[in-house]
Design an enzyme around this catalytic site. Structure first.
Site, PDB file in Angstrom:
ATOM      1  N   LYS A 246       0.830  -1.202   0.000  1.00 35.98           N
ATOM      2  CA  LYS A 246       0.000   0.000   0.000  1.00 35.98           C
ATOM      3  C   LYS A 246       0.865   1.252   0.000  1.00 35.98           C
ATOM      4  O   LYS A 246       1.939   1.281   0.619  1.00 35.98           O
ATOM      5  CB  LYS A 246      -0.893   0.031   1.241  1.00 35.98           C
ATOM      6  CG  LYS A 246      -2.004  -1.023   1.228  1.00 35.98           C
ATOM      7  CD  LYS A 246      -3.140  -0.660   0.276  1.00 35.98           C
ATOM      8  CE  LYS A 246      -4.190  -1.741   0.207  1.00 35.98           C
ATOM      9  NZ  LYS A 246      -5.452  -1.376   0.819  1.00 35.98           N
ATOM     10  N   GLN A 306      -1.793 -12.996   9.487  1.00 33.05           N
ATOM     11  CA  GLN A 306      -2.168 -12.775   8.091  1.00 33.05           C
ATOM     12  C   GLN A 306      -0.862 -12.639   7.334  1.00 33.05           C
ATOM     13  O   GLN A 306       0.195 -12.564   7.954  1.00 33.05           O
ATOM     14  CB  GLN A 306      -3.002 -11.506   7.968  1.00 33.05           C
ATOM     15  CG  GLN A 306      -2.297 -10.296   8.542  1.00 33.05           C
ATOM     16  CD  GLN A 306      -3.254  -9.211   8.990  1.00 33.05           C
ATOM     17  OE1 GLN A 306      -4.406  -9.462   9.264  1.00 33.05           O
ATOM     18  NE2 GLN A 306      -2.746  -8.000   9.047  1.00 33.05           N
ATOM     19  N   ASP A 341      -3.073  -6.195  -0.198  1.00 32.17           N
ATOM     20  CA  ASP A 341      -1.745  -6.442   0.376  1.00 32.17           C
ATOM     21  C   ASP A 341      -1.782  -7.491   1.488  1.00 32.17           C
ATOM     22  O   ASP A 341      -0.768  -7.792   2.092  1.00 32.17           O
ATOM     23  CB  ASP A 341      -1.120  -5.141   0.899  1.00 32.17           C
ATOM     24  CG  ASP A 341      -1.937  -4.490   2.012  1.00 32.17           C
ATOM     25  OD1 ASP A 341      -3.171  -4.721   2.049  1.00 32.17           O
ATOM     26  OD2 ASP A 341      -1.354  -3.767   2.842  1.00 32.17           O
ATOM     27  N   ASP A 377      -3.900  -8.728  16.800  1.00 36.24           N
ATOM     28  CA  ASP A 377      -4.602  -7.970  15.783  1.00 36.24           C
ATOM     29  C   ASP A 377      -5.836  -8.736  15.306  1.00 36.24           C
ATOM     30  O   ASP A 377      -5.746  -9.921  14.947  1.00 36.24           O
ATOM     31  CB  ASP A 377      -3.629  -7.754  14.608  1.00 36.24           C
ATOM     32  CG  ASP A 377      -4.150  -6.749  13.614  1.00 36.24           C
ATOM     33  OD1 ASP A 377      -4.285  -5.562  13.977  1.00 36.24           O
ATOM     34  OD2 ASP A 377      -4.440  -7.153  12.463  1.00 36.24           O
ATOM     35  N   GLU A 406      -7.378  -7.097  20.281  1.00 35.72           N
ATOM     36  CA  GLU A 406      -7.769  -5.902  19.525  1.00 35.72           C
ATOM     37  C   GLU A 406      -9.000  -6.247  18.698  1.00 35.72           C
ATOM     38  O   GLU A 406      -8.912  -6.506  17.510  1.00 35.72           O
ATOM     39  CB  GLU A 406      -6.617  -5.424  18.626  1.00 35.72           C
ATOM     40  CG  GLU A 406      -6.897  -4.100  17.944  1.00 35.72           C
ATOM     41  CD  GLU A 406      -7.250  -4.203  16.462  1.00 35.72           C
ATOM     42  OE1 GLU A 406      -7.598  -3.181  15.874  1.00 35.72           O
ATOM     43  OE2 GLU A 406      -7.161  -5.315  15.884  1.00 35.72           O
ATOM     44  N   LYS A 518       0.141   4.488   9.558  1.00 28.40           N
ATOM     45  CA  LYS A 518       0.056   3.085   9.149  1.00 28.40           C
ATOM     46  C   LYS A 518       0.712   2.859   7.790  1.00 28.40           C
ATOM     47  O   LYS A 518       1.146   1.747   7.488  1.00 28.40           O
ATOM     48  CB  LYS A 518      -1.418   2.645   9.080  1.00 28.40           C
ATOM     49  CG  LYS A 518      -2.068   2.469  10.445  1.00 28.40           C
ATOM     50  CD  LYS A 518      -3.345   1.662  10.372  1.00 28.40           C
ATOM     51  CE  LYS A 518      -4.453   2.464   9.703  1.00 28.40           C
ATOM     52  NZ  LYS A 518      -5.742   1.716   9.724  1.00 28.40           N
TER      53      LYS A 518
END
Lengths: 645, 645
Positions: A246, A306, A341, A377, A406, A518
């Site tokens: 990204k 991930q 991504d 996450d 989270e 980010k």
């Protein structure tokens, strides 16, 4: 036909999901157990709580006291980390029952020859259990009870306190009924009391435009420590994917030099067990972890299951991903949104056993590097049974490890993750604004079953959430939000540099930061001190000094006749530390009102002097009334009063 | 490692004691099942309630609907007596999930070639399950989805309602998670709706001073029927002990001609399976039971497990009693009180198996004589597990049998007996007087878990209880008490002759009748009609006509601004019968106030006309407002309004 256990035990509390879910405590906390214990008829009964640590073989017994309405209670303290079991026992106490009956008859002037003889049958079995002295006493009683000539002496001893006490301390338990065994998991204190600071290590460089490194981070440790933070949370530090990376502001095409999202994990440089080369080496990381510890700071790692499309797993374990009929791999999407991504893990993979093993190995790998805190996450997009398994596997070997979920998602999902074993949970605090909202939310968190299994962690902001109320807000609003988080909840955290410097530019109409860190490196003046950093430091220092702020559940809201002021009373376990906190929710105007002292909790009468000392300003006030005047100004929109009686 | 069932099912309701205790219904009632059903991530899930009667092998499935906040709901009707099981299933519905995803992508103008191919994998397995017509449709879809040339047609069918409906009706359940199986026990209607009349058969003679007989009782059946009672409860009809028989007014020495307490069961004439000779023969009793049935009246027998000292059991089964060290048998006592005419059963007897068998045989004996209703004396002085066992043994063979627990004792004990299987329970109604007390007690009975397992039976008086508020009370008080019992609760009863004739002389300072019929024969003018008998008959007739009064749980109290007036709204299951009841609690003065109509329950707006008809007087009123004036006079201190919209 059934057993002959006459005593029935019902409604044992605390108990979550019929005992399928364990409750949570930290070391040295109390478990207050309640149960309904009833028997048919009028016999005298007794009840105990039995408890033991998982490493102990023997149960410890704590006698329960009848409170009222057949409700019994006892408490025990959990002194060690790990699992404790507890259960309730109830039985008819025939000896005490006999004594209770003979007392009433003696008081009614009935002649109790036969009753005394019956008493002998309750005394004899005790001879082998009691002290020498008590044994001599019981033998005397036995003689008296069987000798009509010493009737007058006998009935005195039959009623004696001493006999009552021997019976109570040496119960002959017949036909004992037991509740189901329940479990409590005991964590270290940090599970309940922690102060988190989040920044992106890549933004730690002193030189603008330069990629920060773990060595740069070392420089910031003294500052973070001096501000009173004990947990330093980094977004993922693993190699960042290069395929579909990204660009700035979440654009799909990265430009030359774009660093990508830290959550797009994995590239030719490695995956979840590796370090992003631009941050440094694994040794740099270990050194940072060690140095942080020397500053009383634990590094919290991000655990984000991930993969970027170029994560080594994709080639080595294609079965861990979902492949579409057209032969392409499934990237993350939430139509119409696409996250090219990031490839989600395919949790229903037939090769799930190897997948799980690798997920566990990742944790063990970083634990070996000194990490004991993981911020997980998006746990709500992975199966619950997986979390149950992996958290339990880790804690078996490493009970110090803390998992923060989270999961900014629906309430039942957040609760379920807590039930599966998460140590702490992000919350809706970030979106609660009005007095009514705070009171309702705190009541839900602290006065329901949730208080037994869910430990909230309050964050005024995160890299994902630039809440509307902070966008364009005054300094007072930032002070209010930090004071609210830090006094309502014992676990808190901020996305630090952005919060301190009130960076609040948002993507219009969204709660997202514009030019979000980010997707890019930011440059901060890390030496800056301002009112916010000073007061954050002060509040954190107060949290370390005042035990009442080191837990979340002991809270009681106080009446205060102004909707812009919220007031609450907090206390530590033995009420040696009692606070009254008042926070203004108005960022522009002064607010005043009278606040009601919780007299019955303070165990004082109206008219008695109470001294309240503001722990920030040092000012003290003597209050004599139940209702007392307070006034707050946006310049310092909160009081943290220590109550001195 | 664990199973891969991703869907979690939590908080299934109704559920009592984690499913260890069954809930209760009567035939044709509804069980509304709720559960939290959640999955990780965003996949589409589905849930069903499965239920089956104990005689059925196959589960019936009812799909649940998502209400809100991950809470799902479905209902089923219990059509037969006996046990039903029910459980909740949840699963990821991959087919619906696929359709949901492709819809969003098509709406976003994405090209979904690969998604269509994936769809084929969800369509193919259905071919074997669906109707011929649906099969042809699916085959068409499969062809379209695989043919890029017909892409435009394919995406229309991919989104079609028809496909959605086929997916919904033929779910391919993978990795289904299931809740624990729960149970509901279904009784006949009388368990929920019954109107009891109690008298002592020995007081049924027309001739003063003469011992009444079952033949005398036959004479009274038409009167009891015409008053609207359907259950006639007799204190024990067994031979009365002659040893230690009690005299009038509970004196310890019976005089010549004293008849003793009917609860002092057993003499040389026999025990629990025999009939007191002065009442008649077993054949007289059977004839009475039969005649009563012809009048739509069921005789309820007293089941009192205790013995007079001369009960045959004492010689034949000495082990069933407790023997004292001085060789005497233990009589009942609650020091300083002594009940020398009654020996309690020793429930911890080693011979308990034979004891239990005999207790069960007694019930079977009377069931064979036509009895299906038992009022159980002091069940709280016998072990709970015994009740669980015996009630379950009886109901296995005789599901029509109803057990009423006469346990005037502590709340948790009463609740426990209901949980062990009692069909109905006596209550604290007898001692509730103020509006606040009624509202609190009704809320506890109908709005908590108790409503699932405990069926209250409201008695304004019993031979044991002459409540203070009836002592010296006016006729209005009696009318109020009956109206309250009969409209608040669908199960009610009175100790008839004494109530109707307002006999209220008490032992001073006690709630006990003076010259209690428990210890002597009384003489009544059974032909007497008075205002009380007329209005009791009228209220009973209304209860039979108005379904809303045939259940207890559908109740909502209405605001009425006068503490001497209580108002509540009741309705039947489909709200085709709606009542508004207003009762004055003042026995001396008229009371008036405005009462609030429950507009949202009635599904009407303020301003809309509502007609309320008083079912006692026949008067009708047209109301147009939410708040309406009412006035009650001691002469007729209640309104039972039918609401007509």
């Amino acid at each position: 036909m059934q057993n002959q256990k006459r005593v029935v035990i019902d409604k044992v509390l605390p108990q979550i999901n019929c005992g399928d879910i364990y409750i949570k405590r930290v070391v040295n906390e109390i478990v207050a157990v309640e149960a309904d214990v009833v028997v048919d008829g009028h016999d005298v009964i007794a009840a105990s709580v039995l408890f033991k640590h998982e490493n102990e073989r023997k149960w410890t017994e704590q006698r329960m006291q009848l409170i009222d309405n057949d409700e019994w209670r006892a408490s025990f303290t959990v002194e060690k980390q790990g699992f404790y079991s507890y259960k309730v026992q109830g039985w008819v106490d025939y000896a005490l029952n006999w004594q209770h009956g003979i007392e009433r008859k003696i008081d009614d002037d009935q002649r109790v020859i036969s009753e005394l003889l019956e008493g002998v049958t309750y005394l004899e079995p005790l001879l082998k259990n009691v002290s020498k002295e008590d044994k001599r006493y019981l033998e005397t009683c036995i003689d008296l009870f069987q000798d009509e000539a010493s009737y007058e002496k006998a009935i005195i001893e039959a009623k004696s306190e001493r006999l009552h006490s021997i019976f109570t301390n040496h119960p002959e338990k017949h036909l004992v009924n037991e509740s189901k065994e329940l479990q409590v998991y005991v964590d270290r204190l940090k599970a309940r009391f922690s102060t988190w600071y989040e920044f992106f290590p890549r933004s730690s460089s002193e030189t603008e435009g330069q990629h920060g490194t773990f060595k740069d981070c070392e420089r910031l440790l003294p500052r973070i420590q001096s501000m009173g933070f004990d947990t330093l949370y980094f977004p993922p530090v693993h190699p960042i994917g290069e395929v579909n990376r990204k660009g700035k502001n979440n654009t799909t095409e990265a430009k030359e030099g774009d660093v990508g999202s830290a959550w797009g994990i994995g590239s030719k440089h490695g995956g979840h067990k590796d370090i992003h080369p631009e941050l440094g080496t694994i040794n740099d990381f270990k050194r940072l972890v060690k140095k942080a510890k020397a500053h009383n700071i634990e590094i919290a790692m991000d655990y984000a299951l991930q993969a970027a499309p170029d994560h080594p797993w994709v080639k080595d374990h294609p079965d861990w991903f979902k492949w579409r009929p057209d032969g392409t791999v499934q990237y993350a999407e939430n139509p119409p949104k696409k996250y090219q991504d990031i490839l989600p893990i395919y949790w229903e993979s037939k090769d799930y056993k190897n997948l799980w093993k690798e997920c566990l190995d990742i944790l063990f790998h970083w634990i070996d590097c000194g990490i004991n805190v993981f911020r997980v996450d998006n746990p709500h997009t992975k199966p619950y049974y997986f979390w149950n398994w992996i958290i339990s596997e880790v804690k078996k070997k490493h009970p110090n490890v803390i998992f923060l979920a989270e999961a900014f998602t629906r309430p039942k999902v957040m609760h379920r993750l807590a039930k599966e074993g998460y140590t702490q949970s992000y919350t809706y605090f970030t979106w609660r604004n009005t007095k009514q909202e705070f009171i309702e939310y705190m009541t839900e968190l602290t006065q329901t079953d949730a208080s037994e299994y869910m430990r909230p962690n309050f964050w005024p902001n995160t890299p994902d959430i630039n809440p509307y109320h902070l966008q364009g807000a005054s300094e007072a609003m930032y002070l209010q939000r930090y004071a609210l988080a830090a006094t309502l909840s014992s676990n808190i955290g901020i996305y630090g540099p952005v919060f301190e410097q009130m960076i609040d530019q948002a993507i219009p109409g969204k709660e997202e930061y514009y030019m979000s860190e980010k997707f890019q490196i930011c440059h901060y003046d890390w030496s800056e001190e301002n009112k916010l950093t000073l007061l954050i430091s002060k509040i954190n220092a107060i949290r370390h000094e005042q035990e009442a702020l080191q837990q979340t559940n002991n809270i009681k809201f106080c009446d205060i006749h102004n909707d812009n002021l919220i007031a609450f009373y907090k206390w530590n376990h033995d009420r040696t530390n009692e606070l009254l906190i008042i926070i203004s929710l108005d960022q522009y105007y002064p607010q005043h009102a009278t606040v009601q002292l919780p007299l019955s909790d303070l165990k004082i009468e109206a008219g008695q002097r109470v001294q309240v000392s503001d722990l920030v300003t040092g000012s003290s006030y003597n209050w004599y009334d139940e209702w007392n005047y307070v006034e707050l100004h946006p310049a310092l929109p909160f009081h943290i009063f220590r109550i001195n009686k």
